[in-house]
Scaffold this motif. Structure first.
Motif, PDB file in Angstrom:
ATOM      1  N   GLU A 278     -10.338  -1.669   3.846  1.00  6.33           N
ATOM      2  CA  GLU A 278      -9.680  -0.863   5.085  1.00  6.33           C
ATOM      3  C   GLU A 278      -9.252   0.534   4.452  1.00  6.33           C
ATOM      4  OE1 GLU A 278      -7.419  -3.240   7.559  1.00  6.33           O
ATOM      5  OE2 GLU A 278      -9.158  -4.446   8.256  1.00  6.33           O
ATOM      6  N   LYS A 279      -8.307   0.027   3.466  1.00  6.13           N
ATOM      7  CA  LYS A 279      -7.347   1.030   2.793  1.00  6.13           C
ATOM      8  C   LYS A 279      -8.087   1.859   1.796  1.00  6.13           C
ATOM      9  CE  LYS A 279      -3.653   0.504   5.526  1.00  6.13           C
ATOM     10  NZ  LYS A 279      -3.272   1.358   6.455  1.00  6.13           N
ATOM     11  N   ASN A 280      -9.337   1.624   1.219  1.00 10.30           N
ATOM     12  CA  ASN A 280     -10.145   2.124   0.350  1.00 10.30           C
ATOM     13  C   ASN A 280      -9.284   1.909  -1.052  1.00 10.30           C
ATOM     14  OD1 ASN A 280     -12.160   3.185  -0.892  1.00 10.30           O
ATOM     15  ND2 ASN A 280     -11.460   5.383  -0.486  1.00 10.30           N
ATOM     16  N   MET A 281      -8.695   0.797  -1.356  1.00  9.57           N
ATOM     17  CA  MET A 281      -7.654   0.587  -2.648  1.00  9.57           C
ATOM     18  C   MET A 281      -8.436   0.610  -4.023  1.00  9.57           C
ATOM     19  SD  MET A 281      -4.910  -1.855  -0.667  1.00  9.57           S
ATOM     20  CE  MET A 281      -3.622  -1.441  -1.859  1.00  9.57           C
ATOM     21  N   ASN A 282      -8.776   1.859  -4.429  1.00  3.53           N
ATOM     22  CA  ASN A 282      -9.607   1.896  -5.749  1.00  3.53           C
ATOM     23  C   ASN A 282      -8.470   1.552  -6.655  1.00  3.53           C
ATOM     24  OD1 ASN A 282     -12.566   2.635  -4.998  1.00  3.53           O
ATOM     25  ND2 ASN A 282     -11.607   4.195  -4.101  1.00  3.53           N
ATOM     26  N   GLY A 283      -8.807   0.970  -7.815  1.00  2.00           N
ATOM     27  CA  GLY A 283      -7.752   1.037  -8.614  1.00  2.00           C
ATOM     28  C   GLY A 283      -6.959  -0.299  -8.744  1.00  2.00           C
ATOM     29  N   VAL A 284      -7.036  -1.079  -7.724  1.00  2.00           N
ATOM     30  CA  VAL A 284      -6.248  -2.171  -7.143  1.00  2.00           C
ATOM     31  C   VAL A 284      -7.047  -3.395  -7.069  1.00  2.00           C
ATOM     32  CG1 VAL A 284      -4.674  -3.183  -5.461  1.00  2.00           C
ATOM     33  CG2 VAL A 284      -4.718  -0.811  -5.935  1.00  2.00           C
TER      34      VAL A 284
ATOM     35  N   ALA B   6      -9.303 -13.823   1.434  1.00  2.00           N
ATOM     36  CA  ALA B   6     -10.126 -12.778   2.144  1.00  2.00           C
ATOM     37  C   ALA B   6      -9.516 -12.027   3.177  1.00  2.00           C
ATOM     38  CB  ALA B   6     -11.146 -13.709   2.988  1.00  2.00           C
ATOM     39  N   ASP B   7      -8.511 -12.026   3.632  1.00  2.00           N
ATOM     40  CA  ASP B   7      -7.942 -11.217   4.497  1.00  2.00           C
ATOM     41  C   ASP B   7      -7.300  -9.993   3.540  1.00  2.00           C
ATOM     42  OD1 ASP B   7      -8.292 -12.622   6.746  1.00  2.00           O
ATOM     43  OD2 ASP B   7      -6.325 -13.539   6.740  1.00  2.00           O
ATOM     44  N   ILE B   8      -6.882 -10.338   2.290  1.00  2.00           N
ATOM     45  CA  ILE B   8      -6.430  -9.178   1.377  1.00  2.00           C
ATOM     46  C   ILE B   8      -7.592  -8.361   1.302  1.00  2.00           C
ATOM     47  CG2 ILE B   8      -5.328  -8.838  -0.753  1.00  2.00           C
ATOM     48  CD1 ILE B   8      -3.961 -11.351  -0.598  1.00  2.00           C
ATOM     49  N   VAL B   9      -8.752  -8.819   0.807  1.00  2.00           N
ATOM     50  CA  VAL B   9      -9.886  -8.290   0.477  1.00  2.00           C
ATOM     51  C   VAL B   9     -10.295  -7.069   1.651  1.00  2.00           C
ATOM     52  CG1 VAL B   9     -12.332  -8.227  -0.201  1.00  2.00           C
ATOM     53  CG2 VAL B   9     -10.711 -10.041  -0.951  1.00  2.00           C
ATOM     54  N   GLU B  10     -10.093  -7.642   3.011  1.00  2.00           N
ATOM     55  CA  GLU B  10     -10.281  -6.799   3.943  1.00  2.00           C
ATOM     56  C   GLU B  10      -9.522  -5.634   4.233  1.00  2.00           C
ATOM     57  OE1 GLU B  10     -13.173  -6.800   6.132  1.00  2.00           O
ATOM     58  OE2 GLU B  10     -13.742  -8.236   4.533  1.00  2.00           O
ATOM     59  N   PHE B  11      -8.242  -6.096   4.050  1.00  2.00           N
ATOM     60  CA  PHE B  11      -7.174  -5.003   3.799  1.00  2.00           C
ATOM     61  C   PHE B  11      -7.405  -3.711   2.728  1.00  2.00           C
ATOM     62  CE2 PHE B  11      -3.175  -3.108   2.359  1.00  2.00           C
ATOM     63  CZ  PHE B  11      -2.508  -2.522   3.619  1.00  2.00           C
ATOM     64  N   MET B  12      -7.775  -4.307   1.690  1.00  2.00           N
ATOM     65  CA  MET B  12      -8.362  -3.513   0.473  1.00  2.00           C
ATOM     66  C   MET B  12      -9.406  -2.675   0.701  1.00  2.00           C
ATOM     67  SD  MET B  12      -7.901  -6.021  -2.741  1.00  2.00           S
ATOM     68  CE  MET B  12      -8.379  -4.859  -3.927  1.00  2.00           C
TER      69      MET B  12
ATOM     70  N   ALA C 162       0.783  -1.254   0.001  1.00  2.00           N
ATOM     71  CA  ALA C 162      -0.103  -0.007  -0.148  1.00  2.00           C
ATOM     72  C   ALA C 162       0.899   1.299   0.191  1.00  2.00           C
ATOM     73  CB  ALA C 162      -0.903   0.094   1.142  1.00  2.00           C
ATOM     74  N   ALA C 163       2.161   1.237   0.749  1.00  2.00           N
ATOM     75  CA  ALA C 163       2.904   2.449   0.844  1.00  2.00           C
ATOM     76  C   ALA C 163       3.683   2.594  -0.549  1.00  2.00           C
ATOM     77  CB  ALA C 163       3.913   2.343   1.893  1.00  2.00           C
TER      78      ALA C 163
END
Length: 221
Positions: free
Chosen positions: A197-203, A189-195, A163-164
């Protein structure tokens, strides 16, 4: 005449990348300059690996015989093969969609400036790989909309670092960005939760299709 060290050549579906699920011709070359902790093709990097010495002309003829339009050059690290730009140029000139799967430690500059440009699926090695110090972040500036940066994640720490890096280099506005789990090391599923949490649009989360269709250790798929 330039010859390349080829570990295997086969037709299958792309297991990952922007053309996941599509047929592709895979040309896997021997040798790599990294030793990632999660590498699933270490066999192709061994000094005693069974390989063939082949010319660009022989590889082009093989690709033409398959009738498949997507071509993936992989390894190991295909860009370490001396003269590989000759093969890339010949295939691109014939209209093939040439994808280079590269490990992020080799400069893309000589290949991004070719008359016929391939597209790149470039790894960024995260801390869990133990190879992050080898990454050439200068490559990010060379990437275009059809290219991809792939982060193979095996832990929460890997996710935080991915993310950084995405944020620091604005990768999600430059090219495709994928998060791919180390098979068996982290729950997708843990990756999805992280996405979330971080609002990872475009990823995008991407699973390696070939490891779900076939035995994860199976070659030639």
């Amino acid at each position: 005449m330039t010859q390349f060290s080829l570990a295997e050549a086969f037709v299958s579906i792309n297991g990952e990348g922007t053309r996941a699920g599509e047929l592709a011709v895979f040309l896997r070359f021997c040798g790599c300059n990294l030793t990632c902790s999660f590498c699933d093709t270490t066999w192709a990097n061994q000094p005693d690996v069974s390989s063939k010495q082949v010319t660009a002309e022989e590889l082009v003829a093989y690709v033409q015989k398959t009738g498949v339009r997507n071509v993936t050059l992989t390894g190991g690290e295909p860009l370490l093969q001396p003269g590989i730009e000759v093969l890339i140029t010949e295939l691109c000139a014939l209209g093939y969609q040439v994808e280079i799967e590269t490990n992020g430690s080799v400069s893309l500059a000589p290949f991004a400036s070719l008359q016929f440009r391939p597209f790149f699926t470039m790894d960024y090695k995260l801390p869990g790989s133990r190879m992050e110090n080898s990454m050439q972040t200068e490559n990010f500036a060379l990437l275009q909309a059809l290219d991809t940066v792939k982060f193979v994640v095996g832990s929460q720490a890997d996710l935080e670092r991915a993310a950084a890096v995405i944020r620091e280099y604005s990768l999600d506005s430059r090219c495709h960005v994928y998060l791919s789990p180390v098979f068996g090391a982290i729950d997708p599923a843990d990756i999805v939760e992280f996405m979330k949490e971080k609002n990872m649009n475009g990823v995008r989360l991407q699973l390696q299709l070939h490891k779900y269709i076939w035995d994860p250790q199976k070659r030639g798929v």
